[in-house]
Design a protein around this motif. Structure first.
Motif, PDB file in Angstrom:
ATOM      1  N   TYR A 291      17.304  15.718  14.673  1.00  0.00           N
ATOM      2  CA  TYR A 291      16.003  15.065  14.557  1.00  0.00           C
ATOM      3  C   TYR A 291      15.300  15.270  13.360  1.00  0.00           C
ATOM      4  CZ  TYR A 291      11.212  13.872  15.631  1.00  0.00           C
ATOM      5  OH  TYR A 291       9.988  13.198  15.557  1.00  0.00           O
ATOM      6  N   THR A 292      14.901  14.065  13.113  1.00  0.00           N
ATOM      7  CA  THR A 292      13.882  13.907  11.715  1.00  0.00           C
ATOM      8  C   THR A 292      13.189  12.596  12.140  1.00  0.00           C
ATOM      9  OG1 THR A 292      13.567  13.416   9.437  1.00  0.00           O
ATOM     10  CG2 THR A 292      15.798  13.004  10.440  1.00  0.00           C
ATOM     11  N   PRO A 293      11.944  12.541  11.518  1.00  0.00           N
ATOM     12  CA  PRO A 293      11.154  11.091  11.775  1.00  0.00           C
ATOM     13  C   PRO A 293      11.615  10.173  10.912  1.00  0.00           C
ATOM     14  CG  PRO A 293       9.567  13.088  11.594  1.00  0.00           C
ATOM     15  CD  PRO A 293      10.849  13.632  11.208  1.00  0.00           C
ATOM     16  N   SER A 294      12.586  10.519   9.944  1.00  0.00           N
ATOM     17  CA  SER A 294      13.086   9.332   8.878  1.00  0.00           C
ATOM     18  C   SER A 294      14.782   9.803   8.687  1.00  0.00           C
ATOM     19  CB  SER A 294      12.673   9.780   7.389  1.00  0.00           C
ATOM     20  OG  SER A 294      12.942   8.938   6.546  1.00  0.00           O
ATOM     21  N   PRO A 295      15.240   9.289   9.890  1.00  0.00           N
ATOM     22  CA  PRO A 295      16.744   9.514   9.879  1.00  0.00           C
ATOM     23  C   PRO A 295      17.531   8.711   8.681  1.00  0.00           C
ATOM     24  CG  PRO A 295      16.135   8.158  11.601  1.00  0.00           C
ATOM     25  CD  PRO A 295      14.692   8.707  11.142  1.00  0.00           C
TER      26      PRO A 295
ATOM     27  N   THR B   1      14.577  14.647   0.545  1.00  0.00           N
ATOM     28  CA  THR B   1      13.591  13.891   1.028  1.00  0.00           C
ATOM     29  C   THR B   1      13.398  12.788   0.063  1.00  0.00           C
ATOM     30  OG1 THR B   1      11.351  13.714   2.150  1.00  0.00           O
ATOM     31  CG2 THR B   1      11.453  15.161  -0.033  1.00  0.00           C
ATOM     32  N   ASP B   2      12.685  11.670   0.373  1.00  0.00           N
ATOM     33  CA  ASP B   2      12.319  10.509  -0.557  1.00  0.00           C
ATOM     34  C   ASP B   2      13.730   9.990  -1.156  1.00  0.00           C
ATOM     35  OD1 ASP B   2       9.654  11.194  -0.171  1.00  0.00           O
ATOM     36  OD2 ASP B   2       9.224  11.651  -2.047  1.00  0.00           O
ATOM     37  N   SER B   3      14.724   9.799  -0.599  1.00  0.00           N
ATOM     38  CA  SER B   3      15.930   9.080  -0.842  1.00  0.00           C
ATOM     39  C   SER B   3      16.267   7.822  -0.297  1.00  0.00           C
ATOM     40  CB  SER B   3      17.255  10.197  -0.763  1.00  0.00           C
ATOM     41  OG  SER B   3      18.193   9.808  -1.143  1.00  0.00           O
ATOM     42  N   SER B   4      16.300   6.875  -1.079  1.00  0.00           N
ATOM     43  CA  SER B   4      16.778   5.752  -0.521  1.00  0.00           C
ATOM     44  C   SER B   4      18.072   5.085  -1.067  1.00  0.00           C
ATOM     45  CB  SER B   4      15.780   4.572  -0.969  1.00  0.00           C
ATOM     46  OG  SER B   4      15.366   4.364  -2.367  1.00  0.00           O
ATOM     47  N   ALA B   5      18.602   5.937  -1.740  1.00  0.00           N
ATOM     48  CA  ALA B   5      19.939   5.404  -2.523  1.00  0.00           C
ATOM     49  C   ALA B   5      20.921   6.506  -1.881  1.00  0.00           C
ATOM     50  CB  ALA B   5      20.053   5.645  -3.765  1.00  0.00           C
ATOM     51  N   GLU B   6      22.342   6.234  -2.280  1.00  0.00           N
ATOM     52  CA  GLU B   6      23.362   7.303  -1.897  1.00  0.00           C
ATOM     53  C   GLU B   6      23.372   8.541  -2.633  1.00  0.00           C
ATOM     54  OE1 GLU B   6      25.944   6.897   0.259  1.00  0.00           O
ATOM     55  OE2 GLU B   6      25.243   4.882   0.975  1.00  0.00           O
ATOM     56  N   VAL B   7      23.401   9.595  -1.817  1.00  0.00           N
ATOM     57  CA  VAL B   7      23.520  10.819  -2.629  1.00  0.00           C
ATOM     58  C   VAL B   7      24.691  11.220  -3.384  1.00  0.00           C
ATOM     59  CG1 VAL B   7      23.127  13.418  -2.129  1.00  0.00           C
ATOM     60  CG2 VAL B   7      22.216  11.720  -0.582  1.00  0.00           C
ATOM     61  N   SER B   8      24.664  11.882  -4.417  1.00  0.00           N
ATOM     62  CA  SER B   8      25.858  11.954  -5.287  1.00  0.00           C
ATOM     63  C   SER B   8      26.022  13.202  -5.685  1.00  0.00           C
ATOM     64  CB  SER B   8      26.069  11.072  -6.412  1.00  0.00           C
ATOM     65  OG  SER B   8      24.922  11.102  -7.164  1.00  0.00           O
ATOM     66  N   ILE B   9      27.297  13.911  -5.741  1.00  0.00           N
ATOM     67  CA  ILE B   9      27.420  15.139  -6.161  1.00  0.00           C
ATOM     68  C   ILE B   9      27.024  15.272  -7.734  1.00  0.00           C
ATOM     69  CG2 ILE B   9      29.133  17.065  -6.697  1.00  0.00           C
ATOM     70  CD1 ILE B   9      30.203  16.765  -3.894  1.00  0.00           C
ATOM     71  N   GLY B  10      26.364  16.005  -8.255  1.00  0.00           N
ATOM     72  CA  GLY B  10      26.088  16.099  -9.471  1.00  0.00           C
ATOM     73  C   GLY B  10      24.848  15.450  -9.960  1.00  0.00           C
ATOM     74  N   GLY B  11      24.106  14.904  -9.000  1.00  0.00           N
ATOM     75  CA  GLY B  11      22.954  13.963  -8.995  1.00  0.00           C
ATOM     76  C   GLY B  11      21.760  15.052  -9.239  1.00  0.00           C
ATOM     77  N   TRP B  12      20.902  14.721 -10.331  1.00  0.00           N
ATOM     78  CA  TRP B  12      19.675  15.461 -10.513  1.00  0.00           C
ATOM     79  C   TRP B  12      18.676  15.392  -9.384  1.00  0.00           C
ATOM     80  CZ3 TRP B  12      19.459  19.096 -14.305  1.00  0.00           C
ATOM     81  CH2 TRP B  12      20.336  18.893 -15.457  1.00  0.00           C
ATOM     82  N   VAL B  13      18.179  16.587  -9.048  1.00  0.00           N
ATOM     83  CA  VAL B  13      17.155  16.517  -8.035  1.00  0.00           C
ATOM     84  C   VAL B  13      16.046  17.561  -8.688  1.00  0.00           C
ATOM     85  CG1 VAL B  13      18.605  16.306  -6.203  1.00  0.00           C
ATOM     86  CG2 VAL B  13      18.112  18.596  -6.724  1.00  0.00           C
ATOM     87  N   GLU B  14      14.832  17.475  -8.158  1.00  0.00           N
ATOM     88  CA  GLU B  14      13.683  18.409  -8.360  1.00  0.00           C
ATOM     89  C   GLU B  14      13.024  18.879  -7.074  1.00  0.00           C
ATOM     90  OE1 GLU B  14      11.418  16.057 -10.854  1.00  0.00           O
ATOM     91  OE2 GLU B  14      10.525  14.862  -9.316  1.00  0.00           O
ATOM     92  N   MET B  15      12.370  19.968  -7.213  1.00  0.00           N
ATOM     93  CA  MET B  15      11.872  20.561  -5.724  1.00  0.00           C
ATOM     94  C   MET B  15      10.293  19.842  -5.757  1.00  0.00           C
ATOM     95  SD  MET B  15      14.174  22.341  -5.076  1.00  0.00           S
ATOM     96  CE  MET B  15      13.621  22.787  -3.400  1.00  0.00           C
TER      97      MET B  15
ATOM     98  N   ARG C 247       0.909  -1.325  -0.065  1.00  0.00           N
ATOM     99  CA  ARG C 247       0.033   0.052  -0.036  1.00  0.00           C
ATOM    100  C   ARG C 247       0.924   1.154  -0.149  1.00  0.00           C
ATOM    101  NH1 ARG C 247      -3.097   2.329   4.878  1.00  0.00           N
ATOM    102  NH2 ARG C 247      -2.236   4.114   3.401  1.00  0.00           N
ATOM    103  N   SER C 248       0.563   2.187  -0.705  1.00  0.00           N
ATOM    104  CA  SER C 248       1.171   3.484  -0.835  1.00  0.00           C
ATOM    105  C   SER C 248       1.095   4.435   0.609  1.00  0.00           C
ATOM    106  CB  SER C 248       0.713   4.355  -1.998  1.00  0.00           C
ATOM    107  OG  SER C 248      -0.649   4.739  -1.866  1.00  0.00           O
ATOM    108  N   VAL C 249       2.380   5.053   0.887  1.00  0.00           N
ATOM    109  CA  VAL C 249       2.515   5.573   2.299  1.00  0.00           C
ATOM    110  C   VAL C 249       2.974   6.854   2.140  1.00  0.00           C
ATOM    111  CG1 VAL C 249       3.292   5.736   4.762  1.00  0.00           C
ATOM    112  CG2 VAL C 249       2.549   3.178   3.467  1.00  0.00           C
ATOM    113  N   ALA C 250       2.227   8.009   2.407  1.00  0.00           N
ATOM    114  CA  ALA C 250       2.654   9.247   2.396  1.00  0.00           C
ATOM    115  C   ALA C 250       3.634   9.365   3.548  1.00  0.00           C
ATOM    116  CB  ALA C 250       1.273  10.339   3.070  1.00  0.00           C
ATOM    117  N   SER C 251       4.746  10.200   3.227  1.00  0.00           N
ATOM    118  CA  SER C 251       5.797  10.250   4.266  1.00  0.00           C
ATOM    119  C   SER C 251       5.539  11.266   5.251  1.00  0.00           C
ATOM    120  CB  SER C 251       6.982  11.006   3.289  1.00  0.00           C
ATOM    121  OG  SER C 251       8.173  11.039   4.070  1.00  0.00           O
ATOM    122  N   TYR C 252       6.333  11.385   6.436  1.00  0.00           N
ATOM    123  CA  TYR C 252       6.125  12.088   7.485  1.00  0.00           C
ATOM    124  C   TYR C 252       5.838  13.574   7.033  1.00  0.00           C
ATOM    125  CZ  TYR C 252      10.918  13.536   7.064  1.00  0.00           C
ATOM    126  OH  TYR C 252      12.103  14.472   6.482  1.00  0.00           O
ATOM    127  N   ASP C 253       6.543  14.028   5.894  1.00  0.00           N
ATOM    128  CA  ASP C 253       6.339  15.461   5.771  1.00  0.00           C
ATOM    129  C   ASP C 253       5.441  15.617   4.563  1.00  0.00           C
ATOM    130  OD1 ASP C 253       7.732  14.061   3.427  1.00  0.00           O
ATOM    131  OD2 ASP C 253       9.484  15.602   3.752  1.00  0.00           O
TER     132      ASP C 253
END
Length: 485
Positions: A418-422, A442-456, A42-48
Motif C-alpha cells: 500500500y502507498t498513496p502513490s503506487p 519517492t518523487d520518481s516519474s521516470a524508469e528507475v535504473s541501476i547506477g542512477g544517482w539519488v539523494e536523501m 500549482r505546486s503540490v506537496a506529496s503525500y509524504d
C-alpha cells in the motif's frame, strides 16, 4: 506612522527555496468539476510531505557546505499549517539539520504575516539566525483558494558575514504598518480559510502598502526609480497588482510572483520570491520586498559584490519549476489533501513511533547520522557499536550521511504494497565513500535504473491514528548535480 527598522550588521548570507516535485494543472480542476479551465499550474506537496519536511529541505539547501562556525544559533520557523500543535515543529527541523543542542528553535505561526516576524527576528540577531518559512495552501474543491494556492518552503540565513559565508545582500531598512480588518480568516480546526469579497481587501491593502513602501524608501534615501527589483507578496492578487502598478518603480523592475507556475504558497511566498530574485540579481542592486498581510511591510535590501561569485549548492527556483512533474490527477490531489476519502488499505494501522526509542536514536532517525569504524573505515547504516567488517567494538565515530550522494544498487517495484502513490519503489543505495542502505524511492516519474544517482530527502512516512507523525528519510532522483553526473 509606519514602524521602521534601521540597518544592522547582519545580512543575507544564504537563501534557498524548496518546491515540491508535483504540479497540478489548473485545467484539471475544471475538467472534473466543470467550468473554466484556466492555464497554469500549482505546486503540490506529496503525500509524504508536510510543512515540516519541506522546511527541512529548504534549510538543508541553505546550510549545505557552510563551515561549523557559520551555523545559526537560532532557528525561527513560520507556517500557517503546522504538523503539530502544542509541540514545537522547529525542534524536528533542528534535529534533522543536526544543529547543536544550544541552538534555539521556535515556531511562529497562525497567519502568513508570521513570515515577516521570522525574517526580521533572524535579521535582528547579532550572531545570525535562520528563518524558515513553509506553507501548504488549499481551499474547498472548486474554490479560488484551491486554484490560487501552492505549497513550498524557503530558508533565509542571516549572519555577520565571513570569508567562507559572505553577506550576499544587506538589509538596509524595513517599514511596517498594521491594521485590523477582516478579509481572510480560519478558525482553529477548520481545514480551509474563508475570504471576504476581494475588492474590500484591495481597497484596504493598497494604501497600507503604499505607506510602508514610501516609508522604507525614505529611510533608505531612495526613490522608486532606484529600485531594481520590486517583489510583491500577499494572498490578494488584486491588491498585489494594484500596488505594483501604483508603486512608481520602473516597469522592468517588477518581479514575477511565479503564481502561474507554482501558485501562492502563503507564508513561504516572501522567501521563495526572495530566493528567485537573488538567483537572478546582479551586485549593487536594490531589492524591495513588500508583503501584504494584516497590514503591510517593506524590506529594502542591497546586493553586494559577493553575489557575483556565489555558487548555488541547490537547484535554483527556475530549475525546480522546469523539472517538475505536472501529470498529477485532480483525484490524487484531493486524496492527498484529505478532501476525498478513499478506502484505506486492508491492513492494520501503522504503529506510532514511541517517544523513548525515538529520542534515543534521534541522530539516526532525524539527522540520518551513521557510524564509521575507526579501525577499517567501514560505514554502517544504521549506526552500530560493533563493526561487521573487522569486529572492532566501540571504535566508531559519527558519520553524517544526509548530504552524501548515492547510486541505486538494485531496486524492486512493488505493486501490492500500500502507498498513496503506487507503485512503491524500494531501492538499495550505495553511498559515495561507503555505506549501503535500503529505503523507499519517492518523487520518481521516470524508469528507475541501476547506477542512477539519488539523494536523501526528509519525509513523513506515516501518521498514526493518534496523530503521531513518523519522520524518516527516503531517496529521490538527484536534483543536485554531482561531478560524475
Amino acid at each position: 506612522m509606519p514602524s521602521q527598522r534601521s540597518s544592522a550588521a547582519t545580512g543575507v548570507v544564504a537563501c534557498a527555496a524548496y518546491l515540491p516535485f508535483h504540479r497540478l494543472q489548473l485545467s484539471e480542476i475544471g475538467s472534473v468539476l466543470g467550468g473554466a479551465q484556466p492555464p497554469g499550474t500549482r505546486s503540490v506537496a506529496s503525500y509524504d510531505e508536510d510543512t515540516t519536511s519541506m522546511a527541512v529541505e529548504a534549510a538543508r539547501a541553505v546550510l549545505r557546505g557552510l563551515p561549523p562556525e557559520s551555523m545559526p544559533p537560532r532557528v525561527y520557523f513560520a507556517t500557517t499549517d503546522p504538523a503539530y500543535l502544542d509541540k514545537t515543529n522547529a525542534a524536528v527541523i533542528h534535529a534533522a539539520l543536526n544543529l547543536p543542542r544550544s541552538t534555539l528553535a521556535v515556531d511562529l505561526g497562525g497567519a502568513p504575516r508570521s513570515a515577516l516576524g521570522a525574517l526580521l527576528a533572524a535579521a535582528d540577531s547579532p550572531e545570525g539566525a535562520l528563518a524558515v518559512l513553509a506553507d501548504m495552501r488549499t481551499g474547498l474543491p472548486g474554490s479560488a483558494d484551491e486554484r490560487q494556492g501552492g505549497d513550498a518552503a524557503a530558508a533565509v540565513l542571516f549572519g555577520p558575514g565571513t570569508a567562507e559565508a559572505p553577506i550576499l545582500a544587506e538589509l538596509i531598512t524595513s517599514a511596517s504598518v498594521t491594521e485590523e480588518f477582516l478579509d481572510r480568516w480560519r478558525v482553529p480546526g477548520a481545514p480551509t480559510s474563508r475570504v471576504w469579497e476581494e475588492r474590500f481587501g484591495e481597497h484596504v491593502y493598497v494604501p497600507l502598502a503604499m505607506d510602508s513602501f514610501a516609508a522604507a524608501l525614505k529611510q533608505a534615501d531612495l526613490t522608486p526609480d532606484g529600485v531594481d527589483h520590486l517583489v510583491v507578496c500577499g494572498l490578494s492578487p488584486r491588491a498585489n497588482r494594484q500596488f505594483a502598478g501604483a508603486s512608481g518603480v520602473p516597469r522592468g523592475a517588477l518581479s514575477s510572483d511565479l503564481t502561474s507556475a507554482i501558485g501562492n504558497p502563503g507564508t513561504a511566498q516572501p522567501g521563495v520570491l526572495l530566493a528567485d530574485v537573488l538567483e537572478r540579481a546582479q551586485p549593487d542592486q536594490v531589492i524591495a520586498l513588500t508583503v501584504l498581510a494584516d497590514g503591510a511591510s517593506t524590506l529594502i535590501l542591497r546586493t553586494t559584490d559577493a553575489l557575483d561569485g556565489h555558487q548555488h549548492t541547490a537547484p535554483t527556483v527556475a530549475d525546480q519549476i522546469a523539472a517538475a512533474d505536472d501529470s498529477l490527477s485532480y483525484g490524487t490531489f484531493l486524496t492527498w489533501r484529505g478532501m476525498l476519502r478513499r478506502e484505506p488499505p486492508r491492513r492494520p494501522e501503522p504503529e506510532a513511533p514511541a517517544g523513548p526509542p525515538s529520542h534515543r536514536s534521534e541522530q539516526w532517525k532525524y539527522g540520518f547520522v551513521g557510524s564509521r569504524c575507526e579501525e577499517c573505515g567501514t560505514v554502517h547504516l544504521p549506526p552500530v557499536r560493533v563493526c561487521y567488517q573487522c569486529g572492532s567494538a566501540d571504535r566508531m565515530h559519527r558519520q553524517p550521511m544526509a548530504d552524501t550522494a548515492a547510486r541505486v544498487a538494485t531496486y524492486t517495484i512493488d505493486r501490492l504494497a500500500y502507498t498513496p502513490s503506487p507503485p512503491m519503489i524500494a531501492v538499495v543505495v550505495d553511498f559515495d565513500g561507503g555505506g549501503r542502505f535500503r529505503c523507499e524511492l519517492t518523487d520518481s516519474s521516470a524508469e528507475v535504473s541501476i547506477g542512477g544517482w539519488v539523494e536523501m530527502t526528509f519525509r513523513r512516512l506515516t501518521t498514526s491514528g493518534g496523530g503521531v507523525h513518523n519522520y524518516f528519510w527516503k531517496a529521490r532522483p538527484a536534483r543536485r548535480k554531482t561531478e560524475e553526473s
